[in-house]
Write a protein that holds these residues in place. Sequence first.
Motif, PDB file in Angstrom:
ATOM      1  N   HIS A  20      31.837  -8.997  -0.431  1.00 34.64           N
ATOM      2  CA  HIS A  20      31.101  -8.334  -1.513  1.00 34.64           C
ATOM      3  C   HIS A  20      31.993  -8.141  -2.742  1.00 34.64           C
ATOM      4  O   HIS A  20      31.523  -8.198  -3.880  1.00 34.64           O
ATOM      5  N   HIS A  77      31.474  -9.626  -6.540  1.00 37.35           N
ATOM      6  CA  HIS A  77      31.531  -8.863  -7.796  1.00 37.35           C
ATOM      7  C   HIS A  77      32.503  -9.527  -8.769  1.00 37.35           C
ATOM      8  O   HIS A  77      32.199  -9.684  -9.950  1.00 37.35           O
ATOM      9  N   SER A 123      32.949  -0.063  -8.448  1.00 33.38           N
ATOM     10  CA  SER A 123      31.599   0.027  -7.882  1.00 33.38           C
ATOM     11  C   SER A 123      31.426   1.378  -7.202  1.00 33.38           C
ATOM     12  O   SER A 123      32.247   2.278  -7.361  1.00 33.38           O
ATOM     13  N   ASP A 170      24.503  -4.667  -7.569  1.00 33.66           N
ATOM     14  CA  ASP A 170      24.459  -5.617  -6.454  1.00 33.66           C
ATOM     15  C   ASP A 170      23.352  -6.659  -6.646  1.00 33.66           C
ATOM     16  O   ASP A 170      22.212  -6.310  -6.950  1.00 33.66           O
TER      17      ASP A 170
HETATM   18 ZN    ZN Z   1      28.480  -3.744  -5.111  1.00 35.48          ZN
END
Ligand code: ZN
Length: 364
Positions: free
Chosen positions: A114, A118, A144, A314
């Motif tokens: 993840h 990003h 985040s 996201d």
């Molecule tokens: Zn995220």
Amino acid sequence: MKILTIETSCDETSFAIGEIGKDKAGVVDQVILSQAAIHKKFGGVVPNLSAREHLKNFGPLLRQLLERNKLHLKEFDCVGFTRGPGLIPALLVGSSIAKTLAYFFHKPLIPVSHLEAHIYSNWIAKNQTIRQKIEFPALNLVVSGGHTQLVLMKDHLCYKVLGETLDDAAGEAFDKVARMLNLGYPGGPVVSKRAQKGDENKYNFPTPMIKSRDLNFSFSGLKTAVLYTVKNLDWTKISKAEKPTAINDICASFQKSLVDCLIIKTQQAIKNHNPKTVLLCGGVAANEVLRKKFRLVVKNEKKVHIAEKKYCGDNAAMLIPVLFFKIKKFGLKNFKDSWKNLEPKADWELSDKIKLESKCGKQM
Ligand code: ZN
Ligand code: KG4
């Protein structure tokens, strides 16, 4: 070749379609369904509830994307998914969908962190094509709800975590301050909106960790300072008309301290590591004040990249550049039958990946 990507690490269900050529790639389309309204009443994301919502919504959402693009699942050449980090019940849903598709349609399956997704949101240009010309070494500030990290990349897919938060993440601090002030969830958008109308010099909150020489962050002290200010204010003496101003001032002063800390640490990292490019990404990168100040951290504007706002939160599109560079580096054949060994990993940190692939050459 056509690729399908899946993101379910937290409270957004998202699918995206990408088109990958030998040296060129781009985002074709994506769908995102946010669960924020559902988690709002709990003041934060409830992991099991998020999994239930992903499960409930993924079918119609995926169908919508496929019908809009007149595609069938069997037409994809490869599937990519967020393996972690994230909430394990939520990741389990996305990885089950991904593994099922890969197994039944005999497609290669590519795991994506993840955090690297990003980071690679900055490789999506305004016209949706994948940028080829970002120069290394590249310094990334990843901000985040779960992470705050400074990450140095000497090449594609090679990450070195220079510093990270020792307690709360930047987005988490926004969410907690919003909760203290009863502003709802997620906190970032509402706190930054209120901050626009506030006086950022009204409260002198600490700018965390600026005296420490390392590149780590810490926001719990700032959060506690805001909490005491909120508790110590005599709200009974503040008139109904003045209350919004008091809240706006707290939001603005908090935001200033947090953003200044992010900027000072980024400047320190630039000084230490002399990168050719400096990049900003993650949900908190949607913050206007941060975007503005970040643009000024390097005099040469061409060296600064900030993720498009629609790719800060996201989303599955940000997995597409990762897939492009992974396929280019490792070859699609390397991911054949990979579905067998790809369980989700809630704590799959970039620093673990460095240990895993010490020479930055192996498949992840
Ligand atoms: Zn995220
Ligand atoms: O990257 P993201 O969508 O999810 C995680 O990977 O955590 O980041 C979500 C975080 C939340 O904490 C949210 O409050 C924050 O990003 N956020 C913002 C803004 N928009 C979202 N923080 C500050 N200012 C914003 N405009």
